[in-house]
Design an enzyme around this catalytic site. Sequence first.
Site, PDB file in Angstrom:
ATOM      1  N   TRP A 136     -10.733  45.998 -54.722  1.00 48.08           N
ATOM      2  CA  TRP A 136     -11.830  45.134 -55.201  1.00 48.08           C
ATOM      3  C   TRP A 136     -13.171  45.705 -54.771  1.00 48.08           C
ATOM      4  O   TRP A 136     -14.141  45.701 -55.523  1.00 48.08           O
ATOM      5  CB  TRP A 136     -11.702  43.717 -54.626  1.00 48.08           C
ATOM      6  CG  TRP A 136     -10.962  42.758 -55.502  1.00 48.08           C
ATOM      7  CD1 TRP A 136      -9.706  42.288 -55.300  1.00 48.08           C
ATOM      8  CD2 TRP A 136     -11.444  42.122 -56.710  1.00 48.08           C
ATOM      9  NE1 TRP A 136      -9.381  41.394 -56.312  1.00 48.08           N
ATOM     10  CE2 TRP A 136     -10.421  41.279 -57.181  1.00 48.08           C
ATOM     11  CE3 TRP A 136     -12.639  42.189 -57.426  1.00 48.08           C
ATOM     12  CZ2 TRP A 136     -10.562  40.519 -58.340  1.00 48.08           C
ATOM     13  CZ3 TRP A 136     -12.780  41.434 -58.573  1.00 48.08           C
ATOM     14  CH2 TRP A 136     -11.747  40.609 -59.023  1.00 48.08           C
ATOM     15  N   GLU A 167      -7.324  44.352 -51.961  1.00 46.07           N
ATOM     16  CA  GLU A 167      -8.712  43.945 -51.658  1.00 46.07           C
ATOM     17  C   GLU A 167      -9.599  45.167 -51.457  1.00 46.07           C
ATOM     18  O   GLU A 167     -10.786  45.157 -51.796  1.00 46.07           O
ATOM     19  CB  GLU A 167      -8.770  43.061 -50.403  1.00 46.07           C
ATOM     20  CG  GLU A 167      -8.004  41.758 -50.502  1.00 46.07           C
ATOM     21  CD  GLU A 167      -8.410  40.899 -51.687  1.00 46.07           C
ATOM     22  OE1 GLU A 167      -9.606  40.832 -52.014  1.00 46.07           O
ATOM     23  OE2 GLU A 167      -7.507  40.286 -52.288  1.00 46.07           O
ATOM     24  N   ASN A 193     -14.052  34.672 -46.719  1.00 42.03           N
ATOM     25  CA  ASN A 193     -14.145  34.873 -48.170  1.00 42.03           C
ATOM     26  C   ASN A 193     -13.969  33.585 -48.971  1.00 42.03           C
ATOM     27  O   ASN A 193     -14.726  33.315 -49.899  1.00 42.03           O
ATOM     28  CB  ASN A 193     -13.107  35.897 -48.620  1.00 42.03           C
ATOM     29  CG  ASN A 193     -13.159  36.123 -50.119  1.00 42.03           C
ATOM     30  OD1 ASN A 193     -14.188  36.524 -50.650  1.00 42.03           O
ATOM     31  ND2 ASN A 193     -12.057  35.838 -50.813  1.00 42.03           N
ATOM     32  N   TRP A 210     -31.545  28.606 -64.876  1.00 42.48           N
ATOM     33  CA  TRP A 210     -31.224  28.300 -63.473  1.00 42.48           C
ATOM     34  C   TRP A 210     -32.426  27.694 -62.773  1.00 42.48           C
ATOM     35  O   TRP A 210     -33.570  28.011 -63.103  1.00 42.48           O
ATOM     36  CB  TRP A 210     -30.839  29.578 -62.731  1.00 42.48           C
ATOM     37  CG  TRP A 210     -29.586  30.257 -63.177  1.00 42.48           C
ATOM     38  CD1 TRP A 210     -29.511  31.458 -63.823  1.00 42.48           C
ATOM     39  CD2 TRP A 210     -28.231  29.814 -62.988  1.00 42.48           C
ATOM     40  NE1 TRP A 210     -28.193  31.786 -64.047  1.00 42.48           N
ATOM     41  CE2 TRP A 210     -27.382  30.797 -63.551  1.00 42.48           C
ATOM     42  CE3 TRP A 210     -27.662  28.686 -62.406  1.00 42.48           C
ATOM     43  CZ2 TRP A 210     -25.994  30.688 -63.539  1.00 42.48           C
ATOM     44  CZ3 TRP A 210     -26.279  28.572 -62.397  1.00 42.48           C
ATOM     45  CH2 TRP A 210     -25.461  29.561 -62.956  1.00 42.48           C
ATOM     46  N   TRP A 240     -21.260  36.993 -56.078  1.00 41.13           N
ATOM     47  CA  TRP A 240     -22.185  35.954 -56.572  1.00 41.13           C
ATOM     48  C   TRP A 240     -22.056  35.758 -58.074  1.00 41.13           C
ATOM     49  O   TRP A 240     -22.049  34.642 -58.568  1.00 41.13           O
ATOM     50  CB  TRP A 240     -23.636  36.273 -56.168  1.00 41.13           C
ATOM     51  CG  TRP A 240     -23.889  35.715 -54.801  1.00 41.13           C
ATOM     52  CD1 TRP A 240     -23.791  36.367 -53.616  1.00 41.13           C
ATOM     53  CD2 TRP A 240     -24.193  34.345 -54.481  1.00 41.13           C
ATOM     54  NE1 TRP A 240     -24.027  35.505 -52.568  1.00 41.13           N
ATOM     55  CE2 TRP A 240     -24.283  34.263 -53.078  1.00 41.13           C
ATOM     56  CE3 TRP A 240     -24.406  33.197 -55.227  1.00 41.13           C
ATOM     57  CZ2 TRP A 240     -24.565  33.061 -52.414  1.00 41.13           C
ATOM     58  CZ3 TRP A 240     -24.693  31.996 -54.580  1.00 41.13           C
ATOM     59  CH2 TRP A 240     -24.772  31.934 -53.195  1.00 41.13           C
ATOM     60  N   TRP A 257     -28.303  32.208 -58.980  1.00 41.84           N
ATOM     61  CA  TRP A 257     -27.427  32.965 -58.077  1.00 41.84           C
ATOM     62  C   TRP A 257     -28.180  34.061 -57.335  1.00 41.84           C
ATOM     63  O   TRP A 257     -27.804  34.455 -56.228  1.00 41.84           O
ATOM     64  CB  TRP A 257     -26.220  33.544 -58.830  1.00 41.84           C
ATOM     65  CG  TRP A 257     -26.566  34.428 -60.005  1.00 41.84           C
ATOM     66  CD1 TRP A 257     -26.719  34.046 -61.297  1.00 41.84           C
ATOM     67  CD2 TRP A 257     -26.809  35.850 -59.984  1.00 41.84           C
ATOM     68  NE1 TRP A 257     -27.043  35.130 -62.086  1.00 41.84           N
ATOM     69  CE2 TRP A 257     -27.096  36.250 -61.301  1.00 41.84           C
ATOM     70  CE3 TRP A 257     -26.803  36.819 -58.973  1.00 41.84           C
ATOM     71  CZ2 TRP A 257     -27.388  37.577 -61.642  1.00 41.84           C
ATOM     72  CZ3 TRP A 257     -27.090  38.137 -59.310  1.00 41.84           C
ATOM     73  CH2 TRP A 257     -27.368  38.506 -60.629  1.00 41.84           C
TER      74      TRP A 257
END
Length: 478
Positions: free
Chosen positions: A284, A281, A347, A312, A388, A365
């Site tokens: 990430w 992580e 998360n 959107w 996102w 988003w």
Amino acid sequence: MSPSSSVRVRVIHWFRRDFRISDNTALNAACAAGAEVIPVYVQSSWHRHHRWTGSVRQEFLCGCLRSLDGNLRTAGGRLIVRRGQADVELGRLIQETGATAVYFNRDPDPFGKEMEGRVARVCAELGVESLGFKDHFLHEFGEVRTGEGGPFRVYTPYGRVWRALPKALPGSVAVNLRTPAEVASLPLPELSSWGLAPSGAQPVEPGERAARERLRHALEGPLRSYGDDRNTPDGQSTSRLSQDLRFGLLSIREIYNRALAAREGSQTKTQRDSYDKFIGELAWREFYGSILAVWPEVLDLEFNPQWRGLPWGEADERFARWTRGETGFPIVDAGIRELLATGFMHNRVRMIVAMFLTKDLQIDWRHGEAWFMRHLVDAEIGSNNGGWQWSAGTGADAAPYFRIQNPWTQTKRYDPDGAYIRRWIPELKNVPGAVLATEPSPGLRMASKYPLPMVKHAEERDRVLAMFASHKERMVLV
Ligand SMILES: Cc1cc2nc3c(=O)[nH]c(=O)nc-3n(C[C@H](O)[C@H](O)[C@H](O)COP(=O)(O)OP(=O)(O)OC[C@H]3O[C@@H](n4cnc5c(N)ncnc54)[C@H](O)[C@@H]3O)c2cc1C
């Protein structure tokens, strides 16, 4: 490059998001330069005008600065506070103090980098050094390369290369700062100095000491079973270190090396795999940081060009309901209410909440991204944008757009007894877990004061799939 250690020089250490005295690369370099160190924080007015600024993170920041000032005092210094534009204020401070260099840890974000450029220009005009150090990441984007030498666009091969690279060990605690007594400082910033009202939220305790205690607790507790438990939103199943990384209360080297040591001392494979997963992580975080560094346009546009220009929806009343935690989807509302109450969201729930906004409500988003930036204490431009775009199906390593999480199924899987939902939604405190995880029949309420679901998931799933499919078709025709 560094000033000669035989001459007592004055070096400014410019604090930005590295609010600690332990293993602070630039601060240690400043001390090692045989210098009187002038530690400065420049409170910019940028925050006051930017749509990403929110009270809760600034409150946390104020607490971090108080703690930092206390720690600097034990090391023979104190925090000098100035207000204004960093390049202008640092230029003034150089002239006031006769400092010969400005040291700072590099900021991975585009806005921070732009300011570094301006500071370097001011320093050059004044004939002093400006030195930026790697500190925020174990590996900056240029270090993790594909076989052809370029940047990675997907996480899995990035993570493999990232893990194989040698990692730095933590450095020492800064001592002997010798900050000159005559340097003037403004009082430490208060929330009101940004023109913000108190958030009412209760985040974790700010400051380096509290962060180190969180690390100890995480390593000895939740991280041992992180591999199995990390998706459980109720209770503490993850490290809770994100704000500490965001504000540099702990160094990434300390976190990484202590997790590695814990992995090596593990008694079982489950524990070893858990620490490994945790280290993944951390990669990430650096992956999303590198995406932002290489493709800063992701702040405005979809990472995957195929999905640019999707129709959107706007931030209308449905968006307002989402921001209040009144969608009628208990897992979504619990996540939003956790965030409003604490400045943090688990998360797994971030993914559910973000997918709900983009897939069930088809709202842009970018509205969700900005709202998270205002309310998260750990708001990190790269990770937030990455999260996102992943949820919207437009990002690096995108969940393909047709993989759409069903909030009811997600509840069954990750909050089966409803403990997380009931913790954050008092109206539902008497509703059993099985009911919270089942879409209510039309017209049936879960509780009198709790709204009906604002949409039907199955219908919205079809609608968003059609939106992606018709955009794809148009792109092919063009
Ligand atoms: C829509 C969305 C928005 C997000 N916004 C942010 C954000 O603004 N700031 C932020 O730090 N994280 C963000 N994340 C990632 C993740 O949710 C948080 O890092 C995590 O919940 C923090 O809790 P923790 O410290 O207990 O994490 P742990 O699970 O203990 O992980 C340890 C550390 O690894 C990093 N990390 C973990 N997961 C991710 C991830 N998916 N992407 C990037 N880094 C990760 C964080 O620094 C975290 O502190 C977002 C995820 C989503 C889906």
